[in-house]
Design an enzyme around this catalytic site. Structure first.
Site, PDB file in Angstrom:
ATOM      1  CB  SER A   9      -0.874  -0.026   1.267  1.00 36.52           C
ATOM      2  OG  SER A   9      -1.398   1.250   1.527  1.00 36.52           O
ATOM      3  CD  GLU A  21      -2.281   5.041   4.599  1.00 37.88           C
ATOM      4  OE1 GLU A  21      -1.973   5.168   5.785  1.00 37.88           O
ATOM      5  OE2 GLU A  21      -2.742   5.973   3.912  1.00 37.88           O
ATOM      6  CE1 TYR A  62      -3.926  -2.081   5.451  1.00 40.33           C
ATOM      7  CE2 TYR A  62      -2.943   0.030   4.842  1.00 40.33           C
ATOM      8  CZ  TYR A  62      -3.520  -1.186   4.475  1.00 40.33           C
ATOM      9  OH  TYR A  62      -3.688  -1.483   3.134  1.00 40.33           O
TER      10      TYR A  62
END
Ligand code: NAP
Ligand code: F7E
Length: 358
Positions: free
Chosen positions: A141, A143, A164
Protein backbone atom coordinates in the site's frame (compact mmCIF):
# COMPACT_ATOMS: atom_id res chain seq x y z
CA UNK A 1 -6.56 -24.34 -17.15
CA UNK A 2 -4.57 -22.03 -14.85
CA UNK A 3 -5.61 -21.96 -11.20
CA UNK A 4 -5.50 -18.97 -8.87
CA UNK A 5 -6.07 -18.61 -5.14
CA UNK A 6 -7.29 -15.27 -3.77
CA UNK A 7 -7.17 -14.40 -0.08
CA UNK A 8 -9.62 -11.57 0.64
CA UNK A 9 -11.89 -12.62 -2.23
CA UNK A 10 -14.95 -11.12 -0.50
CA UNK A 11 -13.38 -7.63 -0.50
CA UNK A 12 -13.53 -4.89 -3.11
CA UNK A 13 -10.36 -5.93 -4.97
CA UNK A 14 -11.01 -9.65 -4.52
CA UNK A 15 -14.30 -9.37 -6.39
CA UNK A 16 -12.82 -7.43 -9.33
CA UNK A 17 -9.82 -9.76 -9.50
CA UNK A 18 -12.01 -12.88 -9.42
CA UNK A 19 -14.03 -11.43 -12.33
CA UNK A 20 -10.85 -10.69 -14.27
CA UNK A 21 -9.36 -14.16 -13.73
CA UNK A 22 -12.59 -16.04 -14.48
CA UNK A 23 -12.85 -13.99 -17.67
CA UNK A 24 -9.35 -15.13 -18.60
CA UNK A 25 -10.25 -18.78 -18.15
CA UNK A 26 -8.81 -19.40 -14.68
CA UNK A 27 -10.26 -21.71 -12.08
CA UNK A 28 -10.46 -19.35 -9.11
CA UNK A 29 -10.27 -20.42 -5.48
CA UNK A 30 -11.17 -17.91 -2.79
CA UNK A 31 -10.72 -17.89 0.97
CA UNK A 32 -13.74 -16.79 2.99
CA UNK A 33 -13.82 -16.14 6.72
CA UNK A 34 -16.57 -17.80 8.66
CA UNK A 35 -19.09 -15.22 9.79
CA UNK A 36 -22.40 -15.41 11.63
CA UNK A 37 -24.02 -13.58 8.72
CA UNK A 38 -23.53 -13.69 4.95
CA UNK A 39 -20.88 -11.31 3.65
CA UNK A 40 -20.31 -12.54 0.11
CA UNK A 41 -22.42 -9.88 -1.69
CA UNK A 42 -19.51 -8.76 -3.83
CA UNK A 43 -18.94 -12.23 -5.30
CA UNK A 44 -22.43 -13.76 -5.23
CA UNK A 45 -22.83 -13.05 -8.96
CA UNK A 46 -19.72 -15.15 -9.69
CA UNK A 47 -20.53 -18.16 -7.56
CA UNK A 48 -22.66 -21.18 -8.42
CA UNK A 49 -23.67 -23.57 -5.68
CA UNK A 50 -21.87 -26.84 -6.54
CA UNK A 51 -25.07 -28.78 -5.78
CA UNK A 52 -26.77 -27.01 -8.66
CA UNK A 53 -23.95 -28.25 -10.92
CA UNK A 54 -24.31 -31.80 -9.65
CA UNK A 55 -20.80 -31.40 -8.26
CA UNK A 56 -19.84 -34.12 -5.79
CA UNK A 57 -16.46 -32.54 -5.21
CA UNK A 58 -14.96 -34.09 -8.34
CA UNK A 59 -16.77 -32.02 -10.91
CA UNK A 60 -15.54 -30.23 -14.00
CA UNK A 61 -12.68 -27.80 -13.49
CA UNK A 62 -13.33 -24.08 -13.62
CA UNK A 63 -15.47 -21.46 -11.94
CA UNK A 64 -15.17 -19.94 -8.50
CA UNK A 65 -14.61 -22.26 -5.55
CA UNK A 66 -14.70 -21.07 -1.96
CA UNK A 67 -12.83 -22.38 1.06
CA UNK A 68 -13.22 -21.43 4.70
CA UNK A 69 -9.97 -20.03 6.04
CA UNK A 70 -8.30 -17.20 7.86
CA UNK A 71 -4.92 -15.49 7.67
CA UNK A 72 -4.57 -16.23 11.39
CA UNK A 73 -4.77 -19.99 10.74
CA UNK A 74 -1.64 -21.31 9.01
CA UNK A 75 -2.87 -24.90 9.05
CA UNK A 76 -5.96 -23.97 7.10
CA UNK A 77 -3.86 -21.98 4.60
CA UNK A 78 -1.68 -25.05 3.97
CA UNK A 79 -4.69 -27.32 3.45
CA UNK A 80 -6.28 -24.83 1.08
CA UNK A 81 -3.08 -24.62 -0.98
CA UNK A 82 -3.03 -28.43 -1.21
CA UNK A 83 -6.68 -28.51 -2.26
CA UNK A 84 -6.50 -25.65 -4.76
CA UNK A 85 -3.06 -26.42 -6.27
CA UNK A 86 -2.77 -22.82 -7.50
CA UNK A 87 -0.34 -21.50 -10.08
CA UNK A 88 -0.89 -17.98 -8.78
CA UNK A 89 -1.72 -16.75 -5.27
CA UNK A 90 -3.03 -13.22 -4.67
CA UNK A 91 -2.74 -12.14 -1.03
CA UNK A 92 -5.41 -9.46 -0.68
CA UNK A 93 -6.64 -10.31 2.83
CA UNK A 94 -6.18 -7.61 5.47
CA UNK A 95 -7.88 -5.52 8.11
CA UNK A 96 -7.51 -2.69 5.61
CA UNK A 97 -8.95 0.31 7.47
CA UNK A 98 -6.21 2.69 8.62
CA UNK A 99 -8.28 4.39 11.35
CA UNK A 100 -9.42 1.03 12.74
CA UNK A 101 -5.82 -0.19 12.82
CA UNK A 102 -5.19 2.25 15.68
CA UNK A 103 -8.01 0.59 17.64
CA UNK A 104 -7.09 -2.96 16.68
CA UNK A 105 -3.33 -2.75 16.21
CA UNK A 106 -2.41 -6.31 17.24
CA UNK A 107 -5.14 -7.85 15.13
CA UNK A 108 -4.21 -5.71 12.11
CA UNK A 109 -0.53 -6.63 12.43
CA UNK A 110 -1.42 -10.29 12.85
CA UNK A 111 -3.60 -10.44 9.73
CA UNK A 112 -1.73 -8.08 7.39
CA UNK A 113 1.83 -8.66 8.59
CA UNK A 114 2.18 -12.13 10.12
CA UNK A 115 -0.64 -13.38 7.89
CA UNK A 116 1.49 -12.69 4.83
CA UNK A 117 4.41 -14.52 6.45
CA UNK A 118 2.20 -17.54 7.20
CA UNK A 119 1.08 -17.59 3.59
CA UNK A 120 4.61 -17.24 2.17
CA UNK A 121 5.87 -20.07 4.40
CA UNK A 122 2.93 -22.24 3.32
CA UNK A 123 3.55 -21.46 -0.36
CA UNK A 124 7.24 -22.21 0.04
CA UNK A 125 6.51 -25.70 1.43
CA UNK A 126 3.66 -26.34 -0.98
CA UNK A 127 5.71 -25.41 -4.05
CA UNK A 128 8.57 -27.65 -2.96
CA UNK A 129 6.28 -30.60 -2.19
CA UNK A 130 4.29 -30.18 -5.39
CA UNK A 131 7.47 -29.71 -7.43
CA UNK A 132 6.14 -26.75 -9.40
CA UNK A 133 6.44 -22.98 -9.17
CA UNK A 134 3.78 -20.85 -7.51
CA UNK A 135 3.68 -17.11 -8.14
CA UNK A 136 2.53 -14.78 -5.37
CA UNK A 137 1.14 -11.25 -5.42
CA UNK A 138 1.41 -9.30 -2.15
CA UNK A 139 -1.00 -6.37 -1.72
CA UNK A 140 1.21 -3.55 -0.49
CA UNK A 141 0.00 0.00 0.00
CA UNK A 142 0.94 3.64 -0.53
CA UNK A 143 0.37 3.96 3.22
CA UNK A 144 3.83 2.38 3.56
CA UNK A 145 5.33 5.64 2.26
CA UNK A 146 3.67 7.67 4.99
CA UNK A 147 5.59 10.93 5.31
CA UNK A 148 7.87 10.37 2.31
CA UNK A 149 7.53 13.41 0.03
CA UNK A 150 5.22 13.15 -3.00
CA UNK A 151 5.42 11.94 -5.69
CA UNK A 152 6.34 8.54 -4.26
CA UNK A 153 7.90 5.77 -6.34
CA UNK A 154 9.72 2.48 -5.72
CA UNK A 155 12.84 4.36 -4.55
CA UNK A 156 10.96 6.43 -1.94
CA UNK A 157 11.58 5.51 1.72
CA UNK A 158 8.96 3.71 3.76
CA UNK A 159 7.96 6.02 6.64
CA UNK A 160 4.74 4.35 7.85
CA UNK A 161 2.37 6.21 10.22
CA UNK A 162 -0.17 3.62 11.35
CA UNK A 163 -0.21 0.05 12.64
CA UNK A 164 -1.75 -0.90 9.28
CA UNK A 165 1.11 0.66 7.35
CA UNK A 166 3.77 -0.89 9.59
CA UNK A 167 2.18 -4.31 9.07
CA UNK A 168 2.19 -3.80 5.28
CA UNK A 169 5.87 -2.76 5.39
CA UNK A 170 6.63 -5.99 7.27
CA UNK A 171 4.74 -8.03 4.67
CA UNK A 172 6.61 -6.24 1.89
CA UNK A 173 9.98 -7.09 3.44
CA UNK A 174 8.92 -10.69 4.12
CA UNK A 175 8.19 -10.89 0.41
CA UNK A 176 11.56 -9.48 -0.65
CA UNK A 177 13.34 -11.73 1.85
CA UNK A 178 11.58 -14.90 0.64
CA UNK A 179 12.29 -13.92 -2.96
CA UNK A 180 16.00 -13.57 -2.26
CA UNK A 181 16.40 -16.43 0.24
CA UNK A 182 14.31 -19.13 -1.47
CA UNK A 183 13.93 -17.91 -5.03
CA UNK A 184 10.15 -17.63 -4.64
CA UNK A 185 8.28 -15.53 -7.20
CA UNK A 186 6.73 -12.86 -4.95
CA UNK A 187 5.68 -9.56 -6.53
CA UNK A 188 4.96 -6.63 -4.23
CA UNK A 189 2.33 -4.24 -5.53
CA UNK A 190 2.46 -0.81 -3.89
CA UNK A 191 -1.02 0.39 -4.73
CA UNK A 192 -2.33 3.87 -4.10
CA UNK A 193 -5.98 4.34 -3.09
CA UNK A 194 -8.39 2.68 -5.47
CA UNK A 195 -12.13 2.94 -5.20
CA UNK A 196 -15.34 1.78 -6.85
CA UNK A 197 -19.02 1.36 -6.12
CA UNK A 198 -17.92 -1.81 -4.26
CA UNK A 199 -15.68 0.10 -1.83
CA UNK A 200 -16.31 -0.52 1.86
CA UNK A 201 -18.82 1.97 3.27
CA UNK A 202 -16.45 3.40 5.88
CA UNK A 203 -13.76 4.56 3.44
CA UNK A 204 -14.06 8.25 2.75
CA UNK A 205 -14.97 8.11 -0.94
CA UNK A 206 -17.94 5.79 -0.63
CA UNK A 207 -18.96 7.41 2.63
CA UNK A 208 -19.20 10.69 0.69
CA UNK A 209 -20.93 9.39 -2.44
CA UNK A 210 -23.46 7.34 -0.43
CA UNK A 211 -24.27 10.35 1.76
CA UNK A 212 -24.47 12.83 -1.14
CA UNK A 213 -26.97 10.61 -2.96
CA UNK A 214 -29.10 10.11 0.15
CA UNK A 215 -29.02 13.84 0.93
CA UNK A 216 -30.11 14.58 -2.65
CA UNK A 217 -33.18 12.41 -2.12
CA UNK A 218 -33.94 13.72 1.36
CA UNK A 219 -33.01 10.45 3.08
CA UNK A 220 -30.43 12.11 5.32
CA UNK A 221 -29.18 15.63 5.98
CA UNK A 222 -25.72 15.45 7.48
CA UNK A 223 -22.40 13.81 6.78
CA UNK A 224 -19.83 13.57 9.58
CA UNK A 225 -16.19 13.58 8.47
CA UNK A 226 -12.67 14.05 9.86
CA UNK A 227 -9.66 15.54 8.06
CA UNK A 228 -10.60 17.32 4.82
CA UNK A 229 -7.20 18.60 3.66
CA UNK A 230 -5.47 15.23 3.23
CA UNK A 231 -4.62 14.51 -0.41
CA UNK A 232 -4.88 11.07 -1.96
CA UNK A 233 -4.22 9.58 -5.40
CA UNK A 234 -7.58 7.92 -6.14
CA UNK A 235 -7.90 5.42 -8.99
CA UNK A 236 -10.45 2.80 -10.03
CA UNK A 237 -10.17 -0.69 -8.47
CA UNK A 238 -11.13 -2.36 -11.75
CA UNK A 239 -7.98 -0.89 -13.35
CA UNK A 240 -5.74 -1.80 -10.45
CA UNK A 241 -6.49 -5.54 -10.44
CA UNK A 242 -5.19 -5.64 -14.02
CA UNK A 243 -1.82 -4.43 -12.69
CA UNK A 244 -1.85 -7.21 -10.07
CA UNK A 245 -2.35 -9.84 -12.76
CA UNK A 246 0.31 -8.31 -15.03
CA UNK A 247 2.87 -8.44 -12.19
CA UNK A 248 2.50 -12.23 -12.07
CA UNK A 249 2.94 -12.58 -15.84
CA UNK A 250 6.46 -11.09 -15.82
CA UNK A 251 9.59 -13.19 -16.33
CA UNK A 252 10.98 -12.05 -12.96
CA UNK A 253 9.25 -10.80 -9.82
CA UNK A 254 9.48 -7.15 -8.84
CA UNK A 255 7.97 -4.32 -6.83
CA UNK A 256 5.66 -1.89 -8.58
CA UNK A 257 3.94 1.37 -7.65
CA UNK A 258 0.43 1.52 -9.13
CA UNK A 259 -1.16 4.98 -9.18
CA UNK A 260 -2.81 7.57 -11.40
CA UNK A 261 -0.22 10.30 -10.67
CA UNK A 262 -2.99 12.78 -9.80
CA UNK A 263 -3.90 13.72 -6.24
CA UNK A 264 -6.92 15.48 -4.77
CA UNK A 265 -7.96 16.52 -1.28
CA UNK A 266 -10.97 15.09 0.53
CA UNK A 267 -12.44 18.58 0.14
CA UNK A 268 -12.06 18.32 -3.66
CA UNK A 269 -13.71 14.92 -3.61
CA UNK A 270 -16.61 16.46 -1.69
CA UNK A 271 -16.91 19.28 -4.21
CA UNK A 272 -16.93 16.85 -7.14
CA UNK A 273 -19.40 14.40 -5.59
CA UNK A 274 -21.89 16.91 -4.19
CA UNK A 275 -21.43 19.12 -7.26
CA UNK A 276 -22.57 16.28 -9.54
CA UNK A 277 -25.85 16.30 -7.64
CA UNK A 278 -26.04 20.12 -7.61
CA UNK A 279 -25.59 20.20 -3.84
CA UNK A 280 -23.44 22.47 -1.68
CA UNK A 281 -21.39 20.11 0.51
CA UNK A 282 -20.69 22.86 3.05
CA UNK A 283 -24.38 22.94 3.98
CA UNK A 284 -24.26 19.27 5.01
CA UNK A 285 -20.77 18.28 6.18
CA UNK A 286 -20.06 18.40 9.90
CA UNK A 287 -16.53 17.90 11.20
CA UNK A 288 -16.33 15.19 13.83
CA UNK A 289 -13.01 14.56 15.59
CA UNK A 290 -13.81 10.89 16.06
CA UNK A 291 -13.13 10.37 12.34
CA UNK A 292 -9.63 11.82 12.58
CA UNK A 293 -6.60 9.58 13.01
CA UNK A 294 -4.04 10.04 15.80
CA UNK A 295 -1.59 10.92 13.00
CA UNK A 296 -2.47 11.80 9.43
CA UNK A 297 -0.63 11.39 6.12
CA UNK A 298 -1.02 14.72 4.35
CA UNK A 299 -0.11 13.88 0.77
CA UNK A 300 0.13 10.67 -1.24
CA UNK A 301 0.61 10.85 -5.00
CA UNK A 302 2.18 8.00 -6.93
CA UNK A 303 4.72 7.90 -9.72
CA UNK A 304 3.96 4.65 -11.56
CA UNK A 305 6.55 5.07 -14.33
CA UNK A 306 7.96 1.58 -13.72
CA UNK A 307 4.58 -0.14 -13.92
CA UNK A 308 3.70 1.76 -17.09
CA UNK A 309 7.04 0.94 -18.74
CA UNK A 310 7.51 -2.67 -17.57
CA UNK A 311 3.93 -3.94 -17.28
CA UNK A 312 2.44 -1.78 -20.02
CA UNK A 313 -0.19 -0.82 -17.44
CA UNK A 314 -2.09 2.43 -17.56
CA UNK A 315 -5.13 3.64 -15.57
CA UNK A 316 -8.21 4.11 -17.75
CA UNK A 317 -10.56 5.80 -15.27
CA UNK A 318 -9.56 9.28 -14.08
CA UNK A 319 -10.76 11.23 -11.03
CA UNK A 320 -13.87 12.93 -12.47
CA UNK A 321 -15.07 9.70 -14.08
CA UNK A 322 -14.48 7.74 -10.87
CA UNK A 323 -16.49 10.21 -8.80
CA UNK A 324 -19.30 10.18 -11.38
CA UNK A 325 -19.36 6.37 -11.45
CA UNK A 326 -19.67 6.15 -7.67
CA UNK A 327 -22.22 8.97 -7.31
CA UNK A 328 -24.43 7.60 -10.09
CA UNK A 329 -24.34 4.13 -8.57
CA UNK A 330 -25.23 5.46 -5.13
CA UNK A 331 -28.00 7.64 -6.51
CA UNK A 332 -29.56 4.57 -8.06
CA UNK A 333 -29.21 2.77 -4.71
CA UNK A 334 -30.83 5.68 -2.85
CA UNK A 335 -33.70 5.79 -5.35
CA UNK A 336 -34.33 2.12 -4.72
CA UNK A 337 -34.11 2.69 -0.98
CA UNK A 338 -36.66 5.50 -1.19
CA UNK A 339 -38.97 3.43 -3.35
CA UNK A 340 -38.74 0.58 -0.83
CA UNK A 341 -39.51 2.92 2.05
CA UNK A 342 -36.36 2.08 4.02
CA UNK A 343 -36.04 4.07 7.26
CA UNK A 344 -34.28 7.44 6.80
CA UNK A 345 -31.74 6.79 9.53
CA UNK A 346 -29.99 4.08 7.51
CA UNK A 347 -26.74 5.14 5.86
CA UNK A 348 -23.22 6.32 6.50
CA UNK A 349 -22.96 9.47 8.56
CA UNK A 350 -26.54 9.36 9.74
CA UNK A 351 -26.24 6.32 11.97
CA UNK A 352 -24.96 6.64 15.49
CA UNK A 353 -21.17 6.59 15.06
CA UNK A 354 -19.85 3.24 16.22
CA UNK A 355 -16.81 1.07 15.68
CA UNK A 356 -18.02 0.03 12.24
CA UNK A 357 -18.53 3.59 11.05
CA UNK A 358 -14.93 4.80 11.32
P1 NAP B 1 -11.24 -4.85 1.69
O1 NAP B 1 -12.40 -4.51 0.82
O2 NAP B 1 -11.20 -4.33 3.09
O3 NAP B 1 -11.13 -6.44 1.72
C1 NAP B 1 -10.29 -7.09 2.62
C2 NAP B 1 -10.49 -8.58 2.50
O4 NAP B 1 -9.66 -9.23 3.47
C3 NAP B 1 -11.93 -9.04 2.76
O5 NAP B 1 -12.23 -10.10 1.90
C4 NAP B 1 -11.84 -9.54 4.20
O6 NAP B 1 -12.81 -10.50 4.50
C5 NAP B 1 -10.47 -10.17 4.17
N1 NAP B 1 -9.94 -10.43 5.50
C6 NAP B 1 -9.85 -9.57 6.54
N2 NAP B 1 -9.32 -10.20 7.61
C7 NAP B 1 -9.08 -11.47 7.23
C8 NAP B 1 -8.56 -12.61 7.88
N3 NAP B 1 -8.17 -12.58 9.17
N4 NAP B 1 -8.44 -13.77 7.19
C9 NAP B 1 -8.86 -13.84 5.91
N5 NAP B 1 -9.38 -12.80 5.24
C10 NAP B 1 -9.47 -11.64 5.89
O7 NAP B 1 -9.88 -4.38 1.00
P2 NAP B 1 -9.60 -4.02 -0.53
O8 NAP B 1 -9.83 -2.58 -0.73
O9 NAP B 1 -10.25 -5.02 -1.40
O10 NAP B 1 -8.01 -4.20 -0.57
C11 NAP B 1 -7.42 -5.46 -0.88
C12 NAP B 1 -6.01 -5.51 -0.31
O11 NAP B 1 -5.24 -4.44 -0.87
C13 NAP B 1 -5.93 -5.32 1.19
O12 NAP B 1 -4.85 -6.09 1.66
C14 NAP B 1 -5.62 -3.85 1.37
O13 NAP B 1 -4.94 -3.64 2.58
C15 NAP B 1 -4.74 -3.61 0.17
N6 NAP B 1 -4.77 -2.26 -0.39
C16 NAP B 1 -5.94 -1.65 -0.68
C17 NAP B 1 -5.93 -0.40 -1.26
C18 NAP B 1 -7.21 0.30 -1.63
O14 NAP B 1 -7.15 1.51 -1.87
N7 NAP B 1 -8.32 -0.40 -1.77
C19 NAP B 1 -4.71 0.23 -1.55
C20 NAP B 1 -3.53 -0.43 -1.24
C21 NAP B 1 -3.57 -1.69 -0.67
P3 NAP B 1 -14.26 -10.09 5.11
O15 NAP B 1 -15.12 -9.81 3.91
O16 NAP B 1 -14.64 -11.31 5.86
O17 NAP B 1 -14.05 -8.88 5.98
O1 F7E C 1 -9.17 7.83 4.11
C1 F7E C 1 -9.70 11.16 5.43
C2 F7E C 1 -8.72 10.25 6.12
O2 F7E C 1 -10.06 5.69 5.02
C3 F7E C 1 -8.74 8.73 3.12
C4 F7E C 1 -7.26 1.93 2.45
O3 F7E C 1 -7.75 1.23 1.34
O4 F7E C 1 -6.08 3.47 1.05
C5 F7E C 1 -7.03 3.38 2.09
O5 F7E C 1 -6.59 4.07 3.24
C6 F7E C 1 -8.52 10.10 3.73
C7 F7E C 1 -7.69 10.09 5.01
O6 F7E C 1 -8.45 5.69 3.06
C8 F7E C 1 -12.94 10.61 6.97
O7 F7E C 1 -8.20 10.85 7.30
C9 F7E C 1 -11.72 12.31 6.44
O8 F7E C 1 -6.80 11.16 5.00
O9 F7E C 1 -10.73 6.43 2.69
P1 F7E C 1 -9.70 6.37 3.74
P2 F7E C 1 -6.92 5.60 3.50
O10 F7E C 1 -6.73 5.85 4.93
O11 F7E C 1 -6.16 6.49 2.55
C10 F7E C 1 -4.78 2.93 1.38
C11 F7E C 1 -3.91 3.07 0.16
C12 F7E C 1 -4.86 1.57 1.92
O12 F7E C 1 -3.95 0.76 1.73
C13 F7E C 1 -5.94 1.28 2.89
O13 F7E C 1 -6.17 -0.11 3.01
O14 F7E C 1 -9.81 10.61 4.12
N1 F7E C 1 -11.05 11.18 6.05
N2 F7E C 1 -12.88 11.99 7.01
C14 F7E C 1 -11.78 10.12 6.37
N3 F7E C 1 -11.57 8.80 6.19
C15 F7E C 1 -12.53 7.96 6.62
N4 F7E C 1 -12.36 6.61 6.42
N5 F7E C 1 -13.69 8.39 7.22
C16 F7E C 1 -13.94 9.71 7.43
O15 F7E C 1 -14.96 10.09 7.97
Amino acid sequence: MPRALITGVTGQDGSYLAELLLGRGYEVHGIVRRSSSFHTERIDHLYTDPHLLGDDGHGEPGGLRLHYGDMLDGTALRRILDAAQPDEVYNLAAQSHVRVSFDQSEHTADVAGLGALRLFEAVRDHARAAGRPVRVYQAGSSEMFGLAPAPQNEASPFLPRSPYAVAKVAAHHFGVTFREAYGLFIANGILFNHESPRRGETFVTLKITRAAARIRLGLQDRLYLGELDARRDWGFAGDYVVAMWLMLQQPVPGDFVVATGESHSVREFLEAAFGRLELDWQAHVVLDPRYRRPVEIPHLCGDSTRARATLGWTPRVRFAELVAMMVDHDLDLAQRERAGGAPPNVGPGSRAPGPGRA
